[in-house]
Design a protein around this motif. Structure first.
Motif, PDB file in Angstrom:
ATOM      1  N   ILE A  17     -67.674  59.257  44.759  1.00 25.68           N
ATOM      2  CA  ILE A  17     -66.637  60.088  44.134  1.00 25.68           C
ATOM      3  C   ILE A  17     -67.034  61.563  44.199  1.00 25.68           C
ATOM      4  O   ILE A  17     -66.236  62.412  44.598  1.00 25.68           O
ATOM      5  N   VAL A  18     -68.267  61.866  43.822  1.00 25.01           N
ATOM      6  CA  VAL A  18     -68.741  63.255  43.846  1.00 25.01           C
ATOM      7  C   VAL A  18     -68.705  63.806  45.272  1.00 25.01           C
ATOM      8  O   VAL A  18     -68.233  64.922  45.500  1.00 25.01           O
ATOM      9  N   ASP A  19     -69.182  63.013  46.239  1.00 24.17           N
ATOM     10  CA  ASP A  19     -69.148  63.453  47.638  1.00 24.17           C
ATOM     11  C   ASP A  19     -67.723  63.714  48.105  1.00 24.17           C
ATOM     12  O   ASP A  19     -67.456  64.677  48.822  1.00 24.17           O
ATOM     13  N   SER A  20     -66.815  62.856  47.696  1.00 27.21           N
ATOM     14  CA  SER A  20     -65.413  63.014  48.079  1.00 27.21           C
ATOM     15  C   SER A  20     -64.819  64.298  47.497  1.00 27.21           C
ATOM     16  O   SER A  20     -64.102  65.033  48.186  1.00 27.21           O
ATOM     17  N   ILE A  21     -65.116  64.577  46.248  1.00 30.98           N
ATOM     18  CA  ILE A  21     -64.620  65.806  45.615  1.00 30.98           C
ATOM     19  C   ILE A  21     -65.186  67.025  46.326  1.00 30.98           C
ATOM     20  O   ILE A  21     -64.455  67.965  46.653  1.00 30.98           O
ATOM     21  N   LYS A  22     -66.485  66.998  46.602  1.00 31.27           N
ATOM     22  CA  LYS A  22     -67.141  68.146  47.239  1.00 31.27           C
ATOM     23  C   LYS A  22     -66.692  68.358  48.684  1.00 31.27           C
ATOM     24  O   LYS A  22     -66.831  69.459  49.208  1.00 31.27           O
ATOM     25  N   SER A  23     -66.170  67.329  49.332  1.00 30.67           N
ATOM     26  CA  SER A  23     -65.776  67.450  50.736  1.00 30.67           C
ATOM     27  C   SER A  23     -64.475  68.236  50.928  1.00 30.67           C
ATOM     28  O   SER A  23     -64.126  68.583  52.046  1.00 30.67           O
ATOM     29  N   ASN A  24     -63.781  68.514  49.855  1.00 32.73           N
ATOM     30  CA  ASN A  24     -62.544  69.292  49.930  1.00 32.73           C
ATOM     31  C   ASN A  24     -62.877  70.781  49.912  1.00 32.73           C
ATOM     32  O   ASN A  24     -63.913  71.187  49.414  1.00 32.73           O
ATOM     33  N   ASP A  25     -61.999  71.569  50.434  1.00 29.16           N
ATOM     34  CA  ASP A  25     -62.232  73.018  50.509  1.00 29.16           C
ATOM     35  C   ASP A  25     -61.832  73.713  49.214  1.00 29.16           C
ATOM     36  O   ASP A  25     -61.008  74.621  49.211  1.00 29.16           O
ATOM     37  N   ILE A  26     -62.427  73.263  48.115  1.00 34.24           N
ATOM     38  CA  ILE A  26     -62.175  73.900  46.828  1.00 34.24           C
ATOM     39  C   ILE A  26     -63.511  74.105  46.129  1.00 34.24           C
ATOM     40  O   ILE A  26     -64.444  73.329  46.299  1.00 34.24           O
ATOM     41  N   GLU A  27     -63.578  75.173  45.356  1.00 39.71           N
ATOM     42  CA  GLU A  27     -64.796  75.459  44.613  1.00 39.71           C
ATOM     43  C   GLU A  27     -64.767  74.653  43.317  1.00 39.71           C
ATOM     44  O   GLU A  27     -63.810  74.739  42.545  1.00 39.71           O
ATOM     45  N   VAL A  28     -65.812  73.844  43.105  1.00 45.25           N
ATOM     46  CA  VAL A  28     -65.851  72.969  41.937  1.00 45.25           C
ATOM     47  C   VAL A  28     -67.199  73.017  41.243  1.00 45.25           C
ATOM     48  O   VAL A  28     -68.225  73.283  41.862  1.00 45.25           O
ATOM     49  N   GLN A  29     -67.150  72.762  39.958  1.00 47.43           N
ATOM     50  CA  GLN A  29     -68.351  72.475  39.172  1.00 47.43           C
ATOM     51  C   GLN A  29     -68.153  71.058  38.660  1.00 47.43           C
ATOM     52  O   GLN A  29     -67.141  70.765  38.021  1.00 47.43           O
ATOM     53  N   ILE A  30     -69.085  70.174  38.968  1.00 43.35           N
ATOM     54  CA  ILE A  30     -68.949  68.770  38.586  1.00 43.35           C
ATOM     55  C   ILE A  30     -70.015  68.418  37.554  1.00 43.35           C
ATOM     56  O   ILE A  30     -71.201  68.604  37.785  1.00 43.35           O
ATOM     57  N   ASP A  31     -69.554  67.919  36.405  1.00 44.94           N
ATOM     58  CA  ASP A  31     -70.448  67.381  35.386  1.00 44.94           C
ATOM     59  C   ASP A  31     -70.319  65.863  35.422  1.00 44.94           C
ATOM     60  O   ASP A  31     -69.260  65.332  35.779  1.00 44.94           O
ATOM     61  N   ILE A  32     -71.373  65.169  35.029  1.00 44.42           N
ATOM     62  CA  ILE A  32     -71.413  63.714  35.132  1.00 44.42           C
ATOM     63  C   ILE A  32     -71.825  63.097  33.801  1.00 44.42           C
ATOM     64  O   ILE A  32     -72.758  63.562  33.157  1.00 44.42           O
ATOM     65  N   CYS A  33     -71.106  62.034  33.426  1.00 43.91           N
ATOM     66  CA  CYS A  33     -71.482  61.206  32.281  1.00 43.91           C
ATOM     67  C   CYS A  33     -71.439  59.759  32.736  1.00 43.91           C
ATOM     68  O   CYS A  33     -70.648  59.395  33.604  1.00 43.91           O
ATOM     69  N   ARG A  34     -72.275  58.929  32.117  1.00 37.46           N
ATOM     70  CA  ARG A  34     -72.400  57.547  32.571  1.00 37.46           C
ATOM     71  C   ARG A  34     -72.003  56.508  31.520  1.00 37.46           C
ATOM     72  O   ARG A  34     -72.294  55.319  31.688  1.00 37.46           O
ATOM     73  N   SER A  35     -71.346  56.948  30.431  1.00 39.36           N
ATOM     74  CA  SER A  35     -70.945  55.991  29.404  1.00 39.36           C
ATOM     75  C   SER A  35     -69.763  56.540  28.605  1.00 39.36           C
ATOM     76  O   SER A  35     -69.425  57.722  28.686  1.00 39.36           O
ATOM     77  N   PHE A  36     -69.176  55.650  27.803  1.00 43.71           N
ATOM     78  CA  PHE A  36     -68.074  56.031  26.927  1.00 43.71           C
ATOM     79  C   PHE A  36     -68.500  57.147  25.965  1.00 43.71           C
ATOM     80  O   PHE A  36     -67.824  58.159  25.836  1.00 43.71           O
ATOM     81  N   THR A  37     -69.637  56.960  25.301  1.00 47.21           N
ATOM     82  CA  THR A  37     -70.079  57.915  24.280  1.00 47.21           C
ATOM     83  C   THR A  37     -70.428  59.276  24.873  1.00 47.21           C
ATOM     84  O   THR A  37     -69.984  60.309  24.358  1.00 47.21           O
ATOM     85  N   SER A  38     -71.204  59.310  25.940  1.00 48.10           N
ATOM     86  CA  SER A  38     -71.553  60.608  26.532  1.00 48.10           C
ATOM     87  C   SER A  38     -70.308  61.268  27.124  1.00 48.10           C
ATOM     88  O   SER A  38     -70.160  62.486  27.063  1.00 48.10           O
ATOM     89  N   GLY A  39     -69.408  60.453  27.670  1.00 47.99           N
ATOM     90  CA  GLY A  39     -68.151  61.000  28.189  1.00 47.99           C
ATOM     91  C   GLY A  39     -67.336  61.654  27.087  1.00 47.99           C
ATOM     92  O   GLY A  39     -66.863  62.784  27.229  1.00 47.99           O
ATOM     93  N   TRP A  40     -67.176  60.958  25.966  1.00 51.58           N
ATOM     94  CA  TRP A  40     -66.399  61.515  24.862  1.00 51.58           C
ATOM     95  C   TRP A  40     -67.045  62.797  24.319  1.00 51.58           C
ATOM     96  O   TRP A  40     -66.355  63.772  24.024  1.00 51.58           O
ATOM     97  N   ASN A  41     -68.360  62.808  24.197  1.00 54.26           N
ATOM     98  CA  ASN A  41     -69.036  64.017  23.702  1.00 54.26           C
ATOM     99  C   ASN A  41     -68.773  65.212  24.614  1.00 54.26           C
ATOM    100  O   ASN A  41     -68.534  66.324  24.136  1.00 54.26           O
ATOM    101  N   GLU A  42     -68.812  65.009  25.925  1.00 52.06           N
ATOM    102  CA  GLU A  42     -68.517  66.100  26.870  1.00 52.06           C
ATOM    103  C   GLU A  42     -67.065  66.529  26.784  1.00 52.06           C
ATOM    104  O   GLU A  42     -66.746  67.716  26.800  1.00 52.06           O
TER     105      GLU A  42
END
Length: 149
Positions: A17-42
């Motif tokens: 998913i991250v590679d796919s997002i980065k392969s587009n010609d847009i400037e992005v900042q990608i943050d990552i969470c690996r669970s429900f709780t960390s996702g909700w906190n972010e």
């Protein structure tokens, strides 16, 4: 610059998913969470232009000493519900590799769940994507949604 959060517990799928997002010609900042709780906190503490949500998520981040807690079959849907209730303005996309979902109360096919999510969250949910490691159409669908932002 687009600020994107990816909430995904599967390392291989996360990297794709991250590679796919980065392969587009847009400037992005990608943050990552690996669970429900960390996702909700972010989500509640930061602004994101787009959130990519896995549907089934562990409650907590997994580690050498933590199993991740209870699996939330509809964890992504639960996060969308919380965002709606708290009036969080981010747009989101669900990305899942399951063809059906079931908990103690209900069983959904991918298409049934997709229809429900697009209807219930029509102003914020850009799409529901079926991920498959060997078929690239999901990448095209993700790119299309990124271009909508």
């Amino acid at each position: 610059m687009l600020k994107i959060l990816v909430v995904e517990d599967n390392p291989h799928k996360l990297n794709k998913i991250v590679d796919s997002i980065k392969s587009n010609d847009i400037e992005v900042q990608i943050d990552i969470c690996r669970s429900f709780t960390s996702g909700w906190n972010e989500i509640k503490d930061n602004h994101f232009d787009l959130i990519c949500l896995d549907m089934s998520l562990p409650t907590f981040d997994e580690s050498e000493t933590e199993s991740g807690g209870r699996l939330r079959i509809f964890g992504g849907k639960e996060l969308a519900k919380k965002m709606k209730r708290k009036k969080i303005e981010a747009k989101y996309i669900f990305i899942t590799h399951y063809k059906s979902f079931s908990d103690n109360h209900k069983t959904y096919t991918f298409e049934e769940l997709k229809s429900e999510l697009l209807n219930d969250y029509k102003n914020k949910c850009l799409g529901v994507i079926f991920y498959h490691n060997k078929i690239s159409s999901w990448r095209d669908e993700l790119k299309s949604h990124l271009m909508e932002l």
